[in-house]
Write a protein that holds these residues in place. Structure first.
Motif, PDB file in Angstrom:
ATOM      1  N   ASP A 151      32.360  39.443  58.048  1.00 21.44           N
ATOM      2  CA  ASP A 151      32.639  40.832  58.405  1.00 21.44           C
ATOM      3  C   ASP A 151      33.581  41.485  57.397  1.00 21.44           C
ATOM      4  O   ASP A 151      33.391  42.644  57.013  1.00 21.44           O
ATOM      5  CB  ASP A 151      33.244  40.911  59.810  1.00 21.44           C
ATOM      6  CG  ASP A 151      32.262  40.460  60.886  1.00 21.44           C
ATOM      7  OD1 ASP A 151      31.039  40.620  60.673  1.00 21.44           O
ATOM      8  OD2 ASP A 151      32.722  39.946  61.920  1.00 21.44           O
ATOM      9  N   VAL A 152      34.585  40.739  56.962  1.00 22.95           N
ATOM     10  CA  VAL A 152      35.538  41.274  55.988  1.00 22.95           C
ATOM     11  C   VAL A 152      34.828  41.559  54.666  1.00 22.95           C
ATOM     12  O   VAL A 152      35.046  42.599  54.035  1.00 22.95           O
ATOM     13  CB  VAL A 152      36.718  40.294  55.780  1.00 22.95           C
ATOM     14  CG1 VAL A 152      37.613  40.736  54.639  1.00 22.95           C
ATOM     15  CG2 VAL A 152      37.530  40.153  57.059  1.00 22.95           C
ATOM     16  N   LEU A 153      33.945  40.661  54.240  1.00 20.15           N
ATOM     17  CA  LEU A 153      33.226  40.855  52.977  1.00 20.15           C
ATOM     18  C   LEU A 153      32.255  42.020  53.059  1.00 20.15           C
ATOM     19  O   LEU A 153      32.022  42.708  52.062  1.00 20.15           O
ATOM     20  CB  LEU A 153      32.517  39.569  52.571  1.00 20.15           C
ATOM     21  CG  LEU A 153      33.437  38.405  52.217  1.00 20.15           C
ATOM     22  CD1 LEU A 153      32.631  37.177  51.855  1.00 20.15           C
ATOM     23  CD2 LEU A 153      34.388  38.774  51.098  1.00 20.15           C
ATOM     24  N   LYS A 155      43.033  33.719  31.056  1.00 16.08           N
ATOM     25  CA  LYS A 155      43.231  32.488  31.806  1.00 16.08           C
ATOM     26  C   LYS A 155      42.895  32.691  33.290  1.00 16.08           C
ATOM     27  O   LYS A 155      42.319  31.813  33.932  1.00 16.08           O
ATOM     28  CB  LYS A 155      44.685  32.036  31.642  1.00 16.08           C
ATOM     29  CG  LYS A 155      45.009  30.709  32.245  1.00 16.08           C
ATOM     30  CD  LYS A 155      46.462  30.354  31.926  1.00 16.08           C
ATOM     31  CE  LYS A 155      46.872  29.051  32.543  1.00 16.08           C
ATOM     32  NZ  LYS A 155      48.287  28.754  32.274  1.00 16.08           N
ATOM     33  N   LEU A 156      43.240  33.861  33.827  1.00 13.63           N
ATOM     34  CA  LEU A 156      43.044  34.130  35.252  1.00 13.63           C
ATOM     35  C   LEU A 156      41.718  34.823  35.569  1.00 13.63           C
ATOM     36  O   LEU A 156      41.283  34.822  36.713  1.00 13.63           O
ATOM     37  CB  LEU A 156      44.194  34.994  35.779  1.00 13.63           C
ATOM     38  CG  LEU A 156      45.558  34.338  35.759  1.00 13.63           C
ATOM     39  CD1 LEU A 156      46.621  35.340  36.158  1.00 13.63           C
ATOM     40  CD2 LEU A 156      45.584  33.134  36.675  1.00 13.63           C
ATOM     41  N   GLN A 157      41.075  35.415  34.585  1.00 17.36           N
ATOM     42  CA  GLN A 157      39.871  36.205  34.822  1.00 17.36           C
ATOM     43  C   GLN A 157      38.772  35.449  35.565  1.00 17.36           C
ATOM     44  O   GLN A 157      38.128  36.037  36.427  1.00 17.36           O
ATOM     45  CB  GLN A 157      39.358  36.758  33.493  1.00 17.36           C
ATOM     46  CG  GLN A 157      38.347  37.861  33.613  1.00 17.36           C
ATOM     47  CD  GLN A 157      36.939  37.351  33.751  1.00 17.36           C
ATOM     48  OE1 GLN A 157      36.618  36.258  33.323  1.00 17.36           O
ATOM     49  NE2 GLN A 157      36.090  38.142  34.353  1.00 17.36           N
ATOM     50  N   PRO A 158      38.518  34.163  35.291  1.00 14.86           N
ATOM     51  CA  PRO A 158      37.458  33.472  36.036  1.00 14.86           C
ATOM     52  C   PRO A 158      37.716  33.413  37.544  1.00 14.86           C
ATOM     53  O   PRO A 158      36.790  33.244  38.318  1.00 14.86           O
ATOM     54  CB  PRO A 158      37.455  32.061  35.440  1.00 14.86           C
ATOM     55  CG  PRO A 158      38.048  32.210  34.096  1.00 14.86           C
ATOM     56  CD  PRO A 158      39.042  33.324  34.204  1.00 14.86           C
ATOM     57  N   ARG A 186      37.275  37.232  41.105  1.00 18.44           N
ATOM     58  CA  ARG A 186      36.464  37.501  42.300  1.00 18.44           C
ATOM     59  C   ARG A 186      36.967  36.680  43.482  1.00 18.44           C
ATOM     60  O   ARG A 186      37.095  37.201  44.582  1.00 18.44           O
ATOM     61  CB  ARG A 186      34.999  37.214  42.028  1.00 18.44           C
ATOM     62  CG  ARG A 186      34.127  37.454  43.240  1.00 18.44           C
ATOM     63  CD  ARG A 186      32.670  37.625  42.869  1.00 18.44           C
ATOM     64  NE  ARG A 186      31.797  37.640  44.002  1.00 18.44           N
ATOM     65  CZ  ARG A 186      31.664  38.652  44.851  1.00 18.44           C
ATOM     66  NH1 ARG A 186      32.368  39.731  44.676  1.00 18.44           N
ATOM     67  NH2 ARG A 186      30.817  38.586  45.868  1.00 18.44           N
ATOM     68  N   SER A 187      37.264  35.412  43.245  1.00 16.36           N
ATOM     69  CA  SER A 187      37.763  34.562  44.329  1.00 16.36           C
ATOM     70  C   SER A 187      39.091  35.086  44.862  1.00 16.36           C
ATOM     71  O   SER A 187      39.325  35.073  46.074  1.00 16.36           O
ATOM     72  CB  SER A 187      37.941  33.126  43.845  1.00 16.36           C
ATOM     73  OG  SER A 187      36.705  32.592  43.463  1.00 16.36           O
ATOM     74  N   LEU A 188      39.958  35.555  43.966  1.00 16.41           N
ATOM     75  CA  LEU A 188      41.252  36.080  44.408  1.00 16.41           C
ATOM     76  C   LEU A 188      41.085  37.366  45.208  1.00 16.41           C
ATOM     77  O   LEU A 188      41.814  37.605  46.174  1.00 16.41           O
ATOM     78  CB  LEU A 188      42.172  36.306  43.210  1.00 16.41           C
ATOM     79  CG  LEU A 188      42.669  35.027  42.536  1.00 16.41           C
ATOM     80  CD1 LEU A 188      43.444  35.360  41.271  1.00 16.41           C
ATOM     81  CD2 LEU A 188      43.517  34.217  43.490  1.00 16.41           C
ATOM     82  N   ALA A 205      41.462  39.552  50.658  1.00 21.43           N
ATOM     83  CA  ALA A 205      40.889  40.273  51.793  1.00 21.43           C
ATOM     84  C   ALA A 205      40.793  39.406  53.044  1.00 21.43           C
ATOM     85  O   ALA A 205      41.004  39.885  54.157  1.00 21.43           O
ATOM     86  CB  ALA A 205      39.507  40.805  51.424  1.00 21.43           C
ATOM     87  N   VAL A 206      40.506  38.121  52.878  1.00 20.78           N
ATOM     88  CA  VAL A 206      40.241  37.236  54.014  1.00 20.78           C
ATOM     89  C   VAL A 206      41.519  36.590  54.545  1.00 20.78           C
ATOM     90  O   VAL A 206      41.677  36.401  55.749  1.00 20.78           O
ATOM     91  CB  VAL A 206      39.209  36.153  53.612  1.00 20.78           C
ATOM     92  CG1 VAL A 206      39.026  35.138  54.698  1.00 20.78           C
ATOM     93  CG2 VAL A 206      37.880  36.812  53.276  1.00 20.78           C
ATOM     94  N   ASP A 207      42.448  36.279  53.663  1.00 18.31           N
ATOM     95  CA  ASP A 207      43.669  35.558  54.038  1.00 18.31           C
ATOM     96  C   ASP A 207      44.646  36.505  54.733  1.00 18.31           C
ATOM     97  O   ASP A 207      45.543  37.075  54.107  1.00 18.31           O
ATOM     98  CB  ASP A 207      44.301  34.955  52.782  1.00 18.31           C
ATOM     99  CG  ASP A 207      45.491  34.076  53.092  1.00 18.31           C
ATOM    100  OD1 ASP A 207      45.602  33.593  54.232  1.00 18.31           O
ATOM    101  OD2 ASP A 207      46.319  33.886  52.187  1.00 18.31           O
TER     102      ASP A 207
END
Length: 150
Positions: free
Chosen positions: A116-118, A84-87, A90-92, A97-99
Motif C-alpha cells: 500500500d505504501v509503495l 558509492k551510495l547511488q546503487p 531506490r532501496s533507501l 517510506a516503509v520504515d
C-alpha cells in the motif's frame, strides 16, 4: 490458340508488374545522419551546460565562475560519496517510506503494509502493466507461429 497465348502473355505481364517491388532507398549518408541528430545533440549540450552551471553554483564558494582546486576537491569528494551510495538510492527511498518507526529495519507489520505504501509512492498516471512508453498503437509485424519440433 491465339487467345490462349494472348491470355498467358497478359497474365505473365500482370504477374511480373505486381511482383516488382519498390526499389530500395539509398542508405542515409553520414551528412544526412548528422542533420537528423542535430536537435538531439543540441538538447544534450544544453542539459550538460545546465548541469555544469548548477555544479558551479553549488561549489564555487568565492563566486569567481571557476572551480578552484579546493572547490573541485569538495565536488569530487561529494561525487565519490554519491557514486558509492547511488546503487542503494531506490532501496533507501523504499526503506524511508516503509520504515515507520525509523529504525532502519522493516518489521513484519511494516512489511504487511509495504504494498500500500509503495502504491502511494507511484506517480499518478503511471503506465499500465505490460505497456512500454512511446509505443502507442503502432502496427505490429505479423510473426509466424513457432514451429513445433517433431
Amino acid at each position: 490458340m491465339k487467345n490462349f497465348a494472348l491470355f498467358c502473355a497478359l497474365f505473365a505481364f500482370a504477374a511480373l508488374s505486381f511482383a516488382q517491388e519498390e526499389a530500395p532507398k539509398a542508405p542515409k549518408t553520414p551528412a544526412d545522419l548528422k542533420v537528423s541528430r542535430a536537435p538531439f545533440q543540441q538538447r544534450m549540450l544544453e542539459n550538460i551546460n545546465k548541469d555544469a552551471k548548477k555544479i558551479l553554483d553549488l561549489y564555487d564558494a568565492n563566486k569567481n565562475g571557476v572551480l578552484d582546486p579546493e572547490e573541485a576537491d569538495a565536488f569530487k569528494k561529494d561525487l565519490a560519496a554519491y557514486e558509492k551510495l547511488q546503487p542503494f538510492a531506490r532501496s533507501l527511498k523504499v526503506l524511508k517510506a516503509v520504515d515507520t518507526d525509523k529504525n532502519l529495519q522493516i518489521s513484519l507489520d511494516e512489511a504487511a503494509k509495504m504494498q500500500d505504501v509503495l502504491k502511494e509512492l507511484r506517480p499518478q498516471g503511471d503506465r499500465p502493466q505490460g505497456k512500454r512508453p512511446g509505443m502507442g498503437n503502432r502496427p505490429r509485424p505479423n510473426k509466424p507461429a513457432p514451429q513445433k519440433a517433431e
